[in-house]
Design a protein around this motif. Sequence first.
Motif, PDB file in Angstrom:
ATOM      1  N   MET A  88       0.792  -1.432  -0.038  1.00  0.00           N
ATOM      2  CA  MET A  88       0.341   0.352   0.104  1.00  0.00           C
ATOM      3  C   MET A  88       0.670   1.352   0.110  1.00  0.00           C
ATOM      4  O   MET A  88       0.223   1.964   0.832  1.00  0.00           O
ATOM      5  CB  MET A  88      -1.092   0.018   1.534  1.00  0.00           C
ATOM      6  N   ALA A  89       2.106   1.220  -0.594  1.00  0.00           N
ATOM      7  CA  ALA A  89       3.101   2.673  -0.562  1.00  0.00           C
ATOM      8  C   ALA A  89       2.357   3.218  -1.558  1.00  0.00           C
ATOM      9  O   ALA A  89       1.481   3.635  -2.295  1.00  0.00           O
ATOM     10  CB  ALA A  89       3.961   2.149  -0.956  1.00  0.00           C
ATOM     11  N   GLY A  90       2.647   4.945  -0.634  1.00  0.00           N
ATOM     12  CA  GLY A  90       2.128   6.008  -1.784  1.00  0.00           C
ATOM     13  C   GLY A  90       0.331   6.406  -0.477  1.00  0.00           C
ATOM     14  O   GLY A  90       0.366   7.771  -1.506  1.00  0.00           O
ATOM     15  N   PHE A  91      -0.014   5.652   0.105  1.00  0.00           N
ATOM     16  CA  PHE A  91      -1.335   6.192   0.551  1.00  0.00           C
ATOM     17  C   PHE A  91      -0.885   6.885   2.389  1.00  0.00           C
ATOM     18  O   PHE A  91      -1.708   6.640   3.122  1.00  0.00           O
ATOM     19  CB  PHE A  91      -2.011   4.978   0.755  1.00  0.00           C
ATOM     20  N   GLU A  92       0.543   6.452   2.683  1.00  0.00           N
ATOM     21  CA  GLU A  92       0.323   6.185   4.065  1.00  0.00           C
ATOM     22  C   GLU A  92       1.033   7.895   4.289  1.00  0.00           C
ATOM     23  O   GLU A  92       1.361   8.490   3.855  1.00  0.00           O
ATOM     24  CB  GLU A  92       1.632   5.451   4.399  1.00  0.00           C
ATOM     25  N   ASN A  93       0.455   8.284   5.699  1.00  0.00           N
ATOM     26  CA  ASN A  93       0.767   9.779   5.507  1.00  0.00           C
ATOM     27  C   ASN A  93       1.853   9.239   7.163  1.00  0.00           C
ATOM     28  O   ASN A  93       1.907   9.783   7.930  1.00  0.00           O
ATOM     29  CB  ASN A  93      -0.612  10.127   6.021  1.00  0.00           C
ATOM     30  N   TYR A  94       3.126   9.420   6.381  1.00  0.00           N
ATOM     31  CA  TYR A  94       3.958   9.709   7.075  1.00  0.00           C
ATOM     32  C   TYR A  94       4.331  10.394   8.047  1.00  0.00           C
ATOM     33  O   TYR A  94       4.578  10.605   9.705  1.00  0.00           O
ATOM     34  CB  TYR A  94       5.704   9.152   6.812  1.00  0.00           C
ATOM     35  N   ALA A  95       4.267  11.960   7.557  1.00  0.00           N
ATOM     36  CA  ALA A  95       4.827  12.617   8.811  1.00  0.00           C
ATOM     37  C   ALA A  95       2.979  12.778   9.508  1.00  0.00           C
ATOM     38  O   ALA A  95       3.935  13.011  10.467  1.00  0.00           O
ATOM     39  CB  ALA A  95       3.784  13.879   8.201  1.00  0.00           C
ATOM     40  N   GLN A  96       2.416  12.713   9.077  1.00  0.00           N
ATOM     41  CA  GLN A  96       0.977  12.670  10.597  1.00  0.00           C
ATOM     42  C   GLN A  96       1.734  11.406  11.429  1.00  0.00           C
ATOM     43  O   GLN A  96       1.438  11.672  12.747  1.00  0.00           O
ATOM     44  CB  GLN A  96      -0.184  12.401   9.929  1.00  0.00           C
ATOM     45  N   ASP A  97       1.775  10.326  10.651  1.00  0.00           N
ATOM     46  CA  ASP A  97       2.163   8.702  11.366  1.00  0.00           C
ATOM     47  C   ASP A  97       3.054   9.736  12.809  1.00  0.00           C
ATOM     48  O   ASP A  97       3.392   9.020  14.221  1.00  0.00           O
ATOM     49  CB  ASP A  97       2.731   7.621  10.803  1.00  0.00           C
ATOM     50  N   THR A  98       4.385   9.898  12.094  1.00  0.00           N
ATOM     51  CA  THR A  98       5.828  10.400  12.627  1.00  0.00           C
ATOM     52  C   THR A  98       4.721  11.367  14.080  1.00  0.00           C
ATOM     53  O   THR A  98       5.642  11.129  15.009  1.00  0.00           O
ATOM     54  CB  THR A  98       6.404  11.143  11.965  1.00  0.00           C
ATOM     55  N   ARG A  99       4.267  12.137  13.743  1.00  0.00           N
ATOM     56  CA  ARG A  99       4.044  13.001  14.967  1.00  0.00           C
ATOM     57  C   ARG A  99       2.387  12.187  16.036  1.00  0.00           C
ATOM     58  O   ARG A  99       3.060  12.646  17.284  1.00  0.00           O
ATOM     59  CB  ARG A  99       2.909  14.315  14.649  1.00  0.00           C
ATOM     60  N   ASP A 100       2.211  11.552  15.497  1.00  0.00           N
ATOM     61  CA  ASP A 100       1.227  10.262  16.418  1.00  0.00           C
ATOM     62  C   ASP A 100       2.243   9.798  17.168  1.00  0.00           C
ATOM     63  O   ASP A 100       1.702   9.638  18.549  1.00  0.00           O
ATOM     64  CB  ASP A 100       0.498   9.689  15.727  1.00  0.00           C
ATOM     65  N   ILE A 101       3.076   9.081  16.919  1.00  0.00           N
ATOM     66  CA  ILE A 101       3.893   7.726  17.529  1.00  0.00           C
ATOM     67  C   ILE A 101       4.560   9.252  18.495  1.00  0.00           C
ATOM     68  O   ILE A 101       5.078   8.470  19.248  1.00  0.00           O
ATOM     69  CB  ILE A 101       5.075   7.321  16.384  1.00  0.00           C
ATOM     70  N   GLU A 102       5.234  10.055  18.291  1.00  0.00           N
ATOM     71  CA  GLU A 102       6.369  10.795  18.852  1.00  0.00           C
ATOM     72  C   GLU A 102       5.356  11.419  20.222  1.00  0.00           C
ATOM     73  O   GLU A 102       5.757  11.171  21.086  1.00  0.00           O
ATOM     74  CB  GLU A 102       7.188  12.041  18.002  1.00  0.00           C
ATOM     75  N   LEU A 103       4.695  11.695  19.462  1.00  0.00           N
ATOM     76  CA  LEU A 103       3.072  12.445  20.684  1.00  0.00           C
ATOM     77  C   LEU A 103       3.066  11.135  22.044  1.00  0.00           C
ATOM     78  O   LEU A 103       3.445  11.491  23.686  1.00  0.00           O
ATOM     79  CB  LEU A 103       2.030  12.683  20.196  1.00  0.00           C
ATOM     80  N   GLU A 104       2.901  10.254  21.402  1.00  0.00           N
ATOM     81  CA  GLU A 104       2.662   9.289  21.867  1.00  0.00           C
ATOM     82  C   GLU A 104       3.847   8.486  23.111  1.00  0.00           C
ATOM     83  O   GLU A 104       3.771   8.320  24.377  1.00  0.00           O
ATOM     84  CB  GLU A 104       2.203   7.614  22.042  1.00  0.00           C
ATOM     85  N   ILE A 105       4.893   8.373  22.622  1.00  0.00           N
ATOM     86  CA  ILE A 105       6.412   8.414  22.935  1.00  0.00           C
ATOM     87  C   ILE A 105       7.154   9.493  24.157  1.00  0.00           C
ATOM     88  O   ILE A 105       7.414   9.341  25.005  1.00  0.00           O
ATOM     89  CB  ILE A 105       7.519   8.665  21.678  1.00  0.00           C
ATOM     90  N   GLU A 106       6.656  10.680  23.189  1.00  0.00           N
ATOM     91  CA  GLU A 106       6.483  11.405  25.193  1.00  0.00           C
ATOM     92  C   GLU A 106       5.732  11.442  25.972  1.00  0.00           C
ATOM     93  O   GLU A 106       6.167  11.750  27.180  1.00  0.00           O
ATOM     94  CB  GLU A 106       6.850  12.935  24.334  1.00  0.00           C
ATOM     95  N   ARG A 107       5.129  11.460  25.781  1.00  0.00           N
ATOM     96  CA  ARG A 107       3.592  11.175  27.011  1.00  0.00           C
ATOM     97  C   ARG A 107       3.814  10.101  27.851  1.00  0.00           C
ATOM     98  O   ARG A 107       4.381   9.776  28.882  1.00  0.00           O
ATOM     99  CB  ARG A 107       2.305  10.842  26.279  1.00  0.00           C
ATOM    100  N   ARG A 108       4.478   8.745  27.213  1.00  0.00           N
ATOM    101  CA  ARG A 108       5.288   7.475  27.941  1.00  0.00           C
ATOM    102  C   ARG A 108       6.848   8.042  28.571  1.00  0.00           C
ATOM    103  O   ARG A 108       6.685   7.700  29.730  1.00  0.00           O
ATOM    104  CB  ARG A 108       5.526   6.998  27.084  1.00  0.00           C
ATOM    105  N   GLY A 109       7.230   9.273  28.085  1.00  0.00           N
ATOM    106  CA  GLY A 109       8.449   9.437  28.694  1.00  0.00           C
ATOM    107  C   GLY A 109       8.176  10.696  29.582  1.00  0.00           C
ATOM    108  O   GLY A 109       9.346  10.478  31.368  1.00  0.00           O
TER     109      GLY A 109
END
Length: 111
Positions: free
Chosen positions: A1-22
């Motif tokens: 499914m390459a080409g349909f992912e929103n990597y920028a949004q995924d990155t922001r979402d993952i980092e937010l959760e990493i920061e919260r756990r941190g």
Amino acid sequence: MAGFENYAQDTRDIELEIERRGVALGIDWHNEEQVRALAREALTYPASEITMLADKPDYTKLAKLELFGLASLMLRTMQESAETGFESHGGDAWKAFARALWAERRQLPPA
């Protein structure tokens, strides 16, 4: 499914959760020694600990386990996006944790 992912949004979402756990775990992402120890633990975390969480919830361990899962998502996102020609990377927490994970991975004996 390459080409349909929103990597920028995924990155922001993952980092937010990493920061919260941190925050929950008291992680100082600028403390390289602390982040390296966390990365080392993430790479060697015993599967037996995961099943024990189901029997007796320990919210600190649960936050750490979730953080380790997020690390896997983070690395997978970086790999998948690179394969499509897009570099995914987040902010301070993302970069610190990713650097520590790669550094600690190099220290592990070959599987």
